[in-house]
Design an enzyme around this catalytic site. Structure first.
Site, PDB file in Angstrom:
ATOM      1  CE1 TYR A   1      -3.736   2.484   0.908  1.00 19.81           C
ATOM      2  CE2 TYR A   1      -2.317   3.151   2.731  1.00 19.81           C
ATOM      3  CZ  TYR A   1      -3.433   3.365   1.933  1.00 19.81           C
ATOM      4  OH  TYR A   1      -4.235   4.450   2.172  1.00 19.81           O
TER       5      TYR A   1
ATOM      6  CE  LYS B   1      -3.209   5.588  -0.938  1.00 20.07           C
ATOM      7  NZ  LYS B   1      -4.298   6.157  -1.739  1.00 20.07           N
TER       8      LYS B   1
ATOM      9  CD  GLU C   1     -12.978  -3.882  10.889  1.00 23.90           C
ATOM     10  OE1 GLU C   1     -13.272  -3.974   9.690  1.00 23.90           O
ATOM     11  OE2 GLU C   1     -12.879  -4.864  11.645  1.00 23.90           O
TER      12      GLU C   1
HETATM   13  P1  NAD Z   1     -12.893   3.745   1.162  1.00 24.54           P
HETATM   14  O1  NAD Z   1     -12.446   2.336   1.002  1.00 24.54           O
HETATM   15  O2  NAD Z   1     -14.054   4.005   2.049  1.00 24.54           O
HETATM   16  O3  NAD Z   1     -13.211   4.394  -0.254  1.00 24.54           O
HETATM   17  C1  NAD Z   1     -12.480   4.100  -1.410  1.00 24.54           C
HETATM   18  C2  NAD Z   1     -13.476   3.850  -2.515  1.00 24.54           C
HETATM   19  O4  NAD Z   1     -12.761   3.607  -3.731  1.00 24.54           O
HETATM   20  C3  NAD Z   1     -14.355   2.611  -2.270  1.00 24.54           C
HETATM   21  O5  NAD Z   1     -15.726   2.963  -2.247  1.00 24.54           O
HETATM   22  C4  NAD Z   1     -14.025   1.695  -3.417  1.00 24.54           C
HETATM   23  O6  NAD Z   1     -15.134   0.948  -3.912  1.00 24.54           O
HETATM   24  C5  NAD Z   1     -13.515   2.674  -4.468  1.00 24.54           C
HETATM   25  N1  NAD Z   1     -12.685   2.001  -5.465  1.00 24.54           N
HETATM   26  C6  NAD Z   1     -11.709   1.077  -5.246  1.00 24.54           C
HETATM   27  N2  NAD Z   1     -11.218   0.661  -6.408  1.00 24.54           N
HETATM   28  C7  NAD Z   1     -11.886   1.335  -7.385  1.00 24.54           C
HETATM   29  C8  NAD Z   1     -11.826   1.315  -8.802  1.00 24.54           C
HETATM   30  N3  NAD Z   1     -10.982   0.488  -9.449  1.00 24.54           N
HETATM   31  N4  NAD Z   1     -12.645   2.125  -9.479  1.00 24.54           N
HETATM   32  C9  NAD Z   1     -13.528   2.943  -8.841  1.00 24.54           C
HETATM   33  N5  NAD Z   1     -13.632   2.992  -7.489  1.00 24.54           N
HETATM   34  C10 NAD Z   1     -12.813   2.201  -6.778  1.00 24.54           C
HETATM   35  O7  NAD Z   1     -11.616   4.571   1.655  1.00 24.54           O
HETATM   36  P2  NAD Z   1     -11.530   6.030   2.253  1.00 24.54           P
HETATM   37  O8  NAD Z   1     -11.242   5.892   3.698  1.00 24.54           O
HETATM   38  O9  NAD Z   1     -12.679   6.828   1.805  1.00 24.54           O
HETATM   39  O10 NAD Z   1     -10.173   6.532   1.557  1.00 24.54           O
HETATM   40  C11 NAD Z   1     -10.201   7.389   0.426  1.00 24.54           C
HETATM   41  C12 NAD Z   1      -8.774   7.626  -0.063  1.00 24.54           C
HETATM   42  O11 NAD Z   1      -7.990   8.170   1.007  1.00 24.54           O
HETATM   43  C13 NAD Z   1      -8.035   6.361  -0.518  1.00 24.54           C
HETATM   44  O12 NAD Z   1      -7.168   6.674  -1.583  1.00 24.54           O
HETATM   45  C14 NAD Z   1      -7.205   6.003   0.683  1.00 24.54           C
HETATM   46  O13 NAD Z   1      -6.065   5.240   0.353  1.00 24.54           O
HETATM   47  C15 NAD Z   1      -6.831   7.381   1.207  1.00 24.54           C
HETATM   48  N6  NAD Z   1      -6.497   7.349   2.631  1.00 24.54           N
HETATM   49  C16 NAD Z   1      -7.460   7.091   3.558  1.00 24.54           C
HETATM   50  C17 NAD Z   1      -7.109   7.045   4.896  1.00 24.54           C
HETATM   51  C18 NAD Z   1      -8.128   6.747   5.956  1.00 24.54           C
HETATM   52  O14 NAD Z   1      -7.755   6.680   7.133  1.00 24.54           O
HETATM   53  N7  NAD Z   1      -9.403   6.591   5.625  1.00 24.54           N
HETATM   54  C19 NAD Z   1      -5.789   7.272   5.288  1.00 24.54           C
HETATM   55  C20 NAD Z   1      -4.836   7.520   4.306  1.00 24.54           C
HETATM   56  C21 NAD Z   1      -5.207   7.581   2.976  1.00 24.54           C
HETATM   57  N1  GDD Z   2      -7.764  -2.051  12.613  1.00 24.90           N
HETATM   58  C1  GDD Z   2      -7.546  -2.343  13.904  1.00 24.90           C
HETATM   59  N2  GDD Z   2      -8.479  -3.082  14.580  1.00 24.90           N
HETATM   60  N3  GDD Z   2      -6.395  -1.954  14.501  1.00 24.90           N
HETATM   61  C2  GDD Z   2      -6.217  -2.254  15.801  1.00 24.90           C
HETATM   62  C3  GDD Z   2      -7.160  -2.970  16.549  1.00 24.90           C
HETATM   63  C4  GDD Z   2      -8.349  -3.422  15.907  1.00 24.90           C
HETATM   64  O1  GDD Z   2      -9.220  -4.057  16.487  1.00 24.90           O
HETATM   65  N4  GDD Z   2      -6.684  -3.107  17.820  1.00 24.90           N
HETATM   66  C5  GDD Z   2      -5.511  -2.498  17.848  1.00 24.90           C
HETATM   67  N5  GDD Z   2      -5.204  -1.990  16.620  1.00 24.90           N
HETATM   68  C6  GDD Z   2      -3.943  -1.324  16.259  1.00 24.90           C
HETATM   69  C7  GDD Z   2      -3.266  -1.868  15.001  1.00 24.90           C
HETATM   70  O2  GDD Z   2      -2.588  -3.079  15.279  1.00 24.90           O
HETATM   71  C8  GDD Z   2      -2.310  -0.729  14.678  1.00 24.90           C
HETATM   72  O3  GDD Z   2      -1.130  -0.859  15.409  1.00 24.90           O
HETATM   73  C9  GDD Z   2      -3.100   0.505  15.147  1.00 24.90           C
HETATM   74  O4  GDD Z   2      -4.172   0.024  15.979  1.00 24.90           O
HETATM   75  C10 GDD Z   2      -3.681   1.308  14.016  1.00 24.90           C
HETATM   76  O5  GDD Z   2      -4.306   0.433  13.133  1.00 24.90           O
HETATM   77  P1  GDD Z   2      -5.185   0.920  11.879  1.00 24.90           P
HETATM   78  O6  GDD Z   2      -6.064   2.014  12.303  1.00 24.90           O
HETATM   79  O7  GDD Z   2      -5.842  -0.301  11.318  1.00 24.90           O
HETATM   80  O8  GDD Z   2      -4.114   1.368  10.807  1.00 24.90           O
HETATM   81  P2  GDD Z   2      -2.792   2.298  10.765  1.00 24.90           P
HETATM   82  O9  GDD Z   2      -2.953   3.541  11.561  1.00 24.90           O
HETATM   83  O10 GDD Z   2      -1.607   1.472  11.088  1.00 24.90           O
HETATM   84  O11 GDD Z   2      -2.786   2.658   9.233  1.00 24.90           O
HETATM   85  C11 GDD Z   2      -3.962   3.281   8.712  1.00 24.90           C
HETATM   86  O12 GDD Z   2      -3.735   4.639   8.539  1.00 24.90           O
HETATM   87  C12 GDD Z   2      -2.972   4.983   7.415  1.00 24.90           C
HETATM   88  C13 GDD Z   2      -2.798   6.487   7.379  1.00 24.90           C
HETATM   89  O13 GDD Z   2      -2.257   6.960   8.573  1.00 24.90           O
HETATM   90  C14 GDD Z   2      -4.416   2.525   7.504  1.00 24.90           C
HETATM   91  O14 GDD Z   2      -5.793   2.791   7.285  1.00 24.90           O
HETATM   92  C15 GDD Z   2      -3.715   2.914   6.275  1.00 24.90           C
HETATM   93  O15 GDD Z   2      -4.410   2.384   5.145  1.00 24.90           O
HETATM   94  C16 GDD Z   2      -3.695   4.450   6.196  1.00 24.90           C
HETATM   95  O16 GDD Z   2      -3.077   4.873   5.021  1.00 24.90           O
END
Ligand code: NAD
Ligand code: GDD
Length: 342
Positions: free
Chosen positions: A157, A161, A199
């Site tokens: 991932y 990015k 989640e």
């Molecule tokens: P999300 O999973 O809720 O939304 C992403 C959406 O993209 C989904 O609805 C999915 O169906 C759609 N999608 C995936 N592949 C696709 C494709 N090929 N064509 C069209 N649609 C497609 O995620 P989010 O939390 O809303 O995140 C939005 C953006 O922000 C993402 O790029 C994610 O990587 C980035 N981001 C989110 C977080 C976070 O904590 N939520 C953190 C860092 C970066």
């Molecule tokens: N998801 C999840 N669920 N995490 C848990 C839990 C649980 O029940 N209990 C403890 N954790 C801990 C994870 O092991 C991790 O160390 C921390 O909480 C945060 O986990 P996440 O929220 O799942 O992800 P992240 O912060 O490591 O990374 C997320 O944030 C990035 C941006 O800051 C991810 O969503 C990435 O996709 C995103 O880009």
């Protein structure tokens, strides 16, 4: 509240990933501000969009395909790319190839922007671009933008990015596509994923505490030892920030995240307090954990945009907990998305 003031309300705005958490919140913000030409695009069937609005043009397209990107962006003035195959640690650690494939979405969207002369392009990057060797300790001082290099991002991932950030930069420099890149730090709030495997920690912990409360079994499973640190950004700050990035003139990738760093144990403390109960904590040490310590250094965003996220974790969690509680008691727990059609 909310920037986007500089944008013309008649412009054609295409929001990709609009069936997801952040994308659907962005569509709703534009609607509420009176923008009239909104196009919402997502791969998922519309019944699974988190929020869906009949007053915007909704398209189901797989944006990994060039034709789909062309269809979405023809005649567009502005594009927001929030589409990606992503989730919390439980998803990204086990689905690296799927995460990497999102490179096709951003690349083909940029190609279409170039082809149709789209005026401005937003890319949602992530704190997962930051080098692992800068995140080995719980006491993280906050990641600065320069901490992305020398590169050692999250496997799968994070590499996607980082590569896509550079693709934006070079399309901007070489082809004149005006790009904005935000490195989101963990975003949470109502209308987000709270179960099913994608989640993130705030929603997962809310769900687990609610399950304990409803079942009377006062125990909770926490991944890792609970001492790992993170900062969490409430969705309203994220949407506000996206508007400010697009209104601003910073083409370099920049943090968009909270600098309120907590341990996961402190996150659980807060949710327990909201729920009004104390749970026995069971630590699952072999669960996906990600980096040991992460927070956002907001020096650059304050300097360049005169603003930074400020909604406290306590305030955001109260709203998030209440929404998840309602979902779990009124409609039952969903496996994937919560559809909220207005
Ligand atoms: P999300 O999973 O809720 O939304 C992403 C959406 O993209 C989904 O609805 C999915 O169906 C759609 N999608 C995936 N592949 C696709 C494709 N090929 N064509 C069209 N649609 C497609 O995620 P989010 O939390 O809303 O995140 C939005 C953006 O922000 C993402 O790029 C994610 O990587 C980035 N981001 C989110 C977080 C976070 O904590 N939520 C953190 C860092 C970066
Ligand atoms: N998801 C999840 N669920 N995490 C848990 C839990 C649980 O029940 N209990 C403890 N954790 C801990 C994870 O092991 C991790 O160390 C921390 O909480 C945060 O986990 P996440 O929220 O799942 O992800 P992240 O912060 O490591 O990374 C997320 O944030 C990035 C941006 O800051 C991810 O969503 C990435 O996709 C995103 O880009």
């Amino acid at each position: 509240m909310n920037k986007m003031n500089k944008m013309n309300k008649e412009q054609k705005i295409v929001i990709c990933g609009a069936g997801g958490f952040i994308g659907s919140a962005l569509v709703n913000t534009f609607r509420e501000k009176g923008f009239t030409q909104l196009v919402a695009v997502d791969k998922k069937p519309m019944t699974r969009w988190y929020q869906r609005f009949p007053d915007v043009e909704n398209l189901v397209l797989d944006l990994e395909a060039p034709d789909a990107c062309n269809r979405a962006l023809q005649g567009a003035d502005v594009c927001y790319n929030l589409a990606a195959d992503m989730g919390g640690m439980g998803f990204i650690e086990l689905n690296k190839a799927l995460c990497m494939l999102s490179v096709l979405i951003n690349t083909n969207l940029l190609q279409s922007c170039r082809k149709f002369g789209v005026g401005r392009f937003f890319y949602a990057s992530s704190a997962c671009v930051y080098a692992g060797y800068k995140q080995l300790e719980t006491e993280n001082p906050g990641l600065k933008e320069s901490d992305a290099y020398p590169a050692d991002p999250e496997d799968g991932y994070g590499w996607e990015k980082l590569f896509s950030e550079r693709m934006c930069r070079h399309f901007d420099e070489d082809f004149g596509v005006d790009t904005r890149v935000a490195r989101f730090h963990n975003v949470y709030g109502p209308d987000g994923t709270f179960d099913g495997g994608r989640e993130k920690a705030p929603a997962a912990i809310c769900r687990k505490v609610i399950e304990a409360k409803l079942s009377g079994c006062h125990e909770i499973e926490i991944w890792g030892d609970g001492e790992q640190t993170r900062s969490f950004m409430y969705i309203d700050d994220c949407i506000e920030g996206i508007g400010r990035f697009m209104d601003g003139d910073v083409a370099d990738a920049m943090n968009l995240g909270s600098d309120e760093m907590v341990t996961i144990n402190q996150l659980v403390d807060m949710v327990e307090e909201i729920a009004g109960l104390k749970l026995k904590r069971n630590y699952k040490l072999d669960a996906p954990k990600g980096v040991r310590g992460r927070s956002s250094d907001n020096t650059m965003i304050k300097e360049k945009l005169g603003w930074a996220p400020s909604i406290t974790l306590k305030e955001g969690l109260e709203k998030t907990y209440a929404w998840i509680y309602d979902q779990m008691t009124a409609h039952g727990s969903s496996k994937d998305a919560v559809v909220n059609i207005s």
